[in-house]
Design a protein around this motif. Structure first.
Motif, PDB file in Angstrom:
ATOM      1  N   VAL A 167      11.405  -5.062  -1.438  1.00 23.81           N
ATOM      2  CA  VAL A 167      11.216  -4.096  -0.829  1.00 23.81           C
ATOM      3  C   VAL A 167      11.831  -3.246  -1.385  1.00 23.81           C
ATOM      4  O   VAL A 167      12.382  -2.326  -1.988  1.00 23.81           O
ATOM      5  CB  VAL A 167      11.433  -4.342   0.328  1.00 23.81           C
ATOM      6  N   PHE A 168      13.621  -3.134  -1.452  1.00 24.49           N
ATOM      7  CA  PHE A 168      14.779  -2.727  -1.730  1.00 24.49           C
ATOM      8  C   PHE A 168      14.893  -1.799  -3.170  1.00 24.49           C
ATOM      9  O   PHE A 168      15.695  -1.213  -3.490  1.00 24.49           O
ATOM     10  CB  PHE A 168      16.247  -3.130  -1.268  1.00 24.49           C
ATOM     11  N   TYR A 169      14.578  -3.254  -4.154  1.00 19.06           N
ATOM     12  CA  TYR A 169      14.174  -2.685  -5.660  1.00 19.06           C
ATOM     13  C   TYR A 169      13.246  -1.763  -5.996  1.00 19.06           C
ATOM     14  O   TYR A 169      13.867  -0.510  -6.384  1.00 19.06           O
ATOM     15  CB  TYR A 169      13.798  -3.804  -6.742  1.00 19.06           C
ATOM     16  N   ARG A 170      12.082  -1.481  -5.131  1.00 18.02           N
ATOM     17  CA  ARG A 170      11.011  -1.206  -5.183  1.00 18.02           C
ATOM     18  C   ARG A 170      11.861   0.900  -4.919  1.00 18.02           C
ATOM     19  O   ARG A 170      12.028   1.688  -5.149  1.00 18.02           O
ATOM     20  CB  ARG A 170       9.821  -1.327  -4.958  1.00 18.02           C
ATOM     21  N   TRP A 171      12.495   0.492  -3.393  1.00 24.44           N
ATOM     22  CA  TRP A 171      12.843   1.988  -2.895  1.00 24.44           C
ATOM     23  C   TRP A 171      13.907   2.674  -4.036  1.00 24.44           C
ATOM     24  O   TRP A 171      14.202   3.589  -3.696  1.00 24.44           O
ATOM     25  CB  TRP A 171      13.234   1.663  -1.753  1.00 24.44           C
ATOM     26  N   GLY A 172      14.926   1.633  -4.641  1.00 27.95           N
ATOM     27  CA  GLY A 172      15.821   2.255  -5.440  1.00 27.95           C
ATOM     28  C   GLY A 172      15.154   2.405  -6.823  1.00 27.95           C
ATOM     29  O   GLY A 172      15.594   3.622  -6.838  1.00 27.95           O
ATOM     30  N   SER A 173      14.013   2.187  -7.163  1.00 24.31           N
ATOM     31  CA  SER A 173      13.061   2.380  -8.023  1.00 24.31           C
ATOM     32  C   SER A 173      12.885   4.012  -7.895  1.00 24.31           C
ATOM     33  O   SER A 173      12.909   5.004  -8.752  1.00 24.31           O
ATOM     34  CB  SER A 173      12.448   1.562  -9.119  1.00 24.31           C
ATOM     35  N   ARG A 174      12.484   4.075  -6.634  1.00 25.88           N
ATOM     36  CA  ARG A 174      11.766   5.579  -5.819  1.00 25.88           C
ATOM     37  C   ARG A 174      12.477   6.170  -5.803  1.00 25.88           C
ATOM     38  O   ARG A 174      11.537   7.967  -5.373  1.00 25.88           O
ATOM     39  CB  ARG A 174      10.329   5.422  -5.379  1.00 25.88           C
ATOM     40  N   ASN A 175      13.755   6.254  -5.486  1.00 25.58           N
ATOM     41  CA  ASN A 175      15.334   7.125  -5.138  1.00 25.58           C
ATOM     42  C   ASN A 175      15.669   7.627  -6.524  1.00 25.58           C
ATOM     43  O   ASN A 175      17.209   7.469  -5.825  1.00 25.58           O
ATOM     44  CB  ASN A 175      15.310   6.773  -4.158  1.00 25.58           C
ATOM     45  N   ALA A 176      15.605   7.430  -7.501  1.00 26.48           N
ATOM     46  CA  ALA A 176      16.861   7.280  -8.809  1.00 26.48           C
ATOM     47  C   ALA A 176      17.947   6.921  -8.923  1.00 26.48           C
ATOM     48  O   ALA A 176      18.910   6.851  -9.217  1.00 26.48           O
ATOM     49  CB  ALA A 176      16.811   8.998  -8.848  1.00 26.48           C
ATOM     50  N   PHE A 177      17.848   5.672  -8.550  1.00 30.49           N
ATOM     51  CA  PHE A 177      18.866   4.546  -8.707  1.00 30.49           C
ATOM     52  C   PHE A 177      19.233   4.067  -9.851  1.00 30.49           C
ATOM     53  O   PHE A 177      19.904   3.380 -10.618  1.00 30.49           O
ATOM     54  CB  PHE A 177      19.435   3.499  -7.737  1.00 30.49           C
ATOM     55  N   ALA A 178      17.751   3.940 -10.616  1.00 25.22           N
ATOM     56  CA  ALA A 178      18.111   3.998 -12.322  1.00 25.22           C
ATOM     57  C   ALA A 178      18.503   2.219 -12.270  1.00 25.22           C
ATOM     58  O   ALA A 178      19.479   1.689 -13.083  1.00 25.22           O
ATOM     59  CB  ALA A 178      19.527   4.532 -13.118  1.00 25.22           C
ATOM     60  N   MET A 179      17.321   1.451 -12.113  1.00 23.65           N
ATOM     61  CA  MET A 179      17.703  -0.004 -11.455  1.00 23.65           C
ATOM     62  C   MET A 179      17.186  -0.530 -13.045  1.00 23.65           C
ATOM     63  O   MET A 179      18.495  -1.581 -12.974  1.00 23.65           O
ATOM     64  CB  MET A 179      16.875  -0.374 -10.783  1.00 23.65           C
ATOM     65  N   ALA A 180      17.196  -0.511 -13.841  1.00 21.97           N
ATOM     66  CA  ALA A 180      16.894  -1.291 -14.890  1.00 21.97           C
ATOM     67  C   ALA A 180      18.500  -1.121 -15.943  1.00 21.97           C
ATOM     68  O   ALA A 180      18.832  -2.080 -16.175  1.00 21.97           O
ATOM     69  CB  ALA A 180      15.757  -1.152 -15.732  1.00 21.97           C
ATOM     70  N   GLU A 181      18.444   0.175 -15.694  1.00 18.50           N
ATOM     71  CA  GLU A 181      19.866   0.546 -16.560  1.00 18.50           C
ATOM     72  C   GLU A 181      21.165   0.838 -16.510  1.00 18.50           C
ATOM     73  O   GLU A 181      21.777  -0.873 -16.141  1.00 18.50           O
ATOM     74  CB  GLU A 181      20.211   2.174 -17.024  1.00 18.50           C
ATOM     75  N   ARG A 182      21.156  -0.779 -14.748  1.00 14.19           N
ATOM     76  CA  ARG A 182      22.476  -0.019 -14.255  1.00 14.19           C
ATOM     77  C   ARG A 182      22.287  -1.831 -12.934  1.00 14.19           C
ATOM     78  O   ARG A 182      23.599  -2.413 -13.411  1.00 14.19           O
ATOM     79  CB  ARG A 182      22.437   0.822 -12.700  1.00 14.19           C
ATOM     80  N   TYR A 183      21.252  -2.158 -13.057  1.00 14.82           N
ATOM     81  CA  TYR A 183      21.093  -3.605 -12.632  1.00 14.82           C
ATOM     82  C   TYR A 183      20.474  -4.437 -13.452  1.00 14.82           C
ATOM     83  O   TYR A 183      19.319  -4.856 -12.677  1.00 14.82           O
ATOM     84  CB  TYR A 183      20.788  -3.439 -11.387  1.00 14.82           C
TER      85      TYR A 183
END
Length: 210
Positions: A167-183
């Motif tokens: 859930v939180f990964y998806r929210w991060g992805s949709r709110n410009a947290f650059a998930m793949a690059e930073r985490y």
């Protein structure tokens, strides 16, 4: 057999127990509501859950709310699946994760980002609340990054923690947290996890993707 009804909104935190219902292989009746269209604010829904929030699980006439409690209820109905942890120590770890994810990352951090009005009445300060929320979310994501691998969050099988992290990964992805690059470790965990049949089914039910 208990009669199970489940109220959810696609892509919301209710995705986590939705996955668990499929993992537990329990028959249930789904009730989809749209948060953006105020589906949880109706008087009809308020009679089911006066908090006017999803998820909601009904076991016959008993109503259960809040993700950790619903996860525990589902796990009790399918104890062989170990959805709250297979060993006593794993159960403690699952509880630890669920308390932190629910209280800190969900309630405080994403709550501040999505609903700053819950924290302050002065609308001119909403931006500051949201900026601080973003900083706290990033801190939480860093903590997750340091505590997951490419497997499951706790033990060697799916637990309630895994779809909650999704859930939180998806929210991060949709709110410009650059998930793949930073985490990257968090990302690898999620990319492995979404292949689980229960997650595939729940996401298909909700019409959502990673």
């Amino acid at each position: 057999m208990v009669n199970i009804n489940f109220w959810f909104s696609p892509g919301s935190c209710s995705l986590a127990p939705h996955v668990l219902l499929h993992a537990a292989q329990l028959p249930f009746t789904p009730h989809a509501l749209s948060i953006s269209r105020q589906g949880t604010q109706s008087d009809d829904f308020a009679r089911i859950n006066p908090k006017r929030r999803v998820p909601v699980l009904a076991l016959d006439d008993e109503i259960i709310t809040e993700v950790p409690a619903i996860a525990a209820a589902i796990a009790q109905l399918a104890p062989q699946q170990g959805l709250m942890g297979k060993t006593p120590f794993d159960q403690l770890r699952v509880l630890e994760w669920m308390c932190w994810l629910s209280g800190e990352l969900h309630g405080q951090c994403f709550g501040g980002l999505f609903r700053p009005e819950r924290f302050i009445s002065d609308a001119s300060q909403f931006g500051a609340i949201q900026q601080k929320a973003r900083e706290r979310i990033a801190d939480c994501f860093s903590a997750i990054e340091n505590n997951v691998s490419s497997g499951f969050a706790v033990g060697d099988a799916l637990t309630a923690v895994d779809p909650y992290l999704l859930v939180f990964y998806r929210w991060g992805s949709r709110n410009a947290f650059a998930m793949a690059e930073r985490y990257p470790r968090f990302t690898a965990c999620i990319h492995g996890m979404v292949k689980h049949p229960a997650i595939v089914k729940a996401m298909a039910d909700e019409g959502i993707s990673l």
